[in-house]
Design an enzyme around this catalytic site. Structure first.
Site, PDB file in Angstrom:
ATOM      1  N   VAL A  92       0.839  -1.196   0.000  1.00  0.00           N
ATOM      2  CA  VAL A  92       0.000   0.000   0.000  1.00  0.00           C
ATOM      3  C   VAL A  92       0.875   1.247   0.000  1.00  0.00           C
ATOM      4  O   VAL A  92       1.892   1.299   0.692  1.00  0.00           O
ATOM      5  CB  VAL A  92      -0.906   0.024   1.267  1.00  0.00           C
ATOM      6  N   CYS A  93       0.466   2.240  -0.770  1.00  0.00           N
ATOM      7  CA  CYS A  93       1.084   3.563  -0.721  1.00  0.00           C
ATOM      8  C   CYS A  93      -0.040   4.585  -0.831  1.00  0.00           C
ATOM      9  O   CYS A  93      -1.205   4.243  -0.634  1.00  0.00           O
ATOM     10  CB  CYS A  93       2.125   3.735  -1.828  1.00  0.00           C
ATOM     11  N   GLN A  94       0.266   5.812  -1.145  1.00  0.00           N
ATOM     12  CA  GLN A  94      -0.776   6.843  -1.203  1.00  0.00           C
ATOM     13  C   GLN A  94      -1.694   6.676  -2.411  1.00  0.00           C
ATOM     14  O   GLN A  94      -2.905   6.729  -2.287  1.00  0.00           O
ATOM     15  CB  GLN A  94      -0.150   8.241  -1.203  1.00  0.00           C
ATOM     16  N   GLY A  96      -0.817   4.291  -5.302  1.00  0.00           N
ATOM     17  CA  GLY A  96      -0.592   3.051  -6.042  1.00  0.00           C
ATOM     18  C   GLY A  96       0.665   3.039  -6.873  1.00  0.00           C
ATOM     19  O   GLY A  96       1.077   1.987  -7.357  1.00  0.00           O
ATOM     20  N   ILE A 121      -3.990   4.132  -0.653  1.00  0.00           N
ATOM     21  CA  ILE A 121      -4.780   4.498   0.523  1.00  0.00           C
ATOM     22  C   ILE A 121      -5.847   5.525   0.170  1.00  0.00           C
ATOM     23  O   ILE A 121      -6.903   5.585   0.799  1.00  0.00           O
ATOM     24  CB  ILE A 121      -3.864   4.994   1.674  1.00  0.00           C
TER      25      ILE A 121
END
Length: 133
Positions: A92-94, A96, A121
């Protein structure tokens, strides 16, 4: 037909530029999971959630039971998640983008089932799914 012959260079340019625009969309950029698919894996208890954002972003809100290893530190901290090589790993990141890079690194390191959360996220928040601080 005469029009095509007279304008062959323009036609070639149009085809080339159209192909250049479509090519990135056709490339497979690793395995991705939707928020629904990620939720199902998480609820089954079959996944490690790896958040590759920096500590500030992670502390602002993250998925429950997720582990934070920033993307820049991932290669040096792989030993922390070695035991999950045969399990599902949801990165997961901000948005993708970073999680796709991290997924590729994990796959090269021997992780078998690595998925990037599509939309990151931000997508998780859009769906109204829970996070903790």
């Amino acid at each position: 037909m005469k029009f095509l012959i007279d304008n062959i260079f323009v036609l070639g340019l149009v085809i080339l530029s159209g192909g250049a625009l479509i090519f990135p969309l056709l490339q497979r950029r690793g395995n991705k999971v939707t928020t629904l698919q990620a939720t199902q894996l998480i609820n089954q208890g079959k996944a490690l959630i790896l958040d590759v954002r920096e500590a500030q972003g992670f502390s602002a809100g993250h998925l429950i039971d997720s582990k934070n290893i920033p993307l820049k530190d991932l290669t040096t901290r792989l030993v922390e998640i070695e035991k999950f090589k045969a399990k599902n790993v949801i990165v997961v990141c901000q948005t993708g983008a970073q999680s796709s890079k991290a997924s590729a690194q994990l796959a090269m390191a021997g992780f078998q089932q690595v998925y990037s959360l599509d939309g990151g996220i931000a997508s998780w928040h859009t769906q109204g799914l829970p996070t903790i601080k």
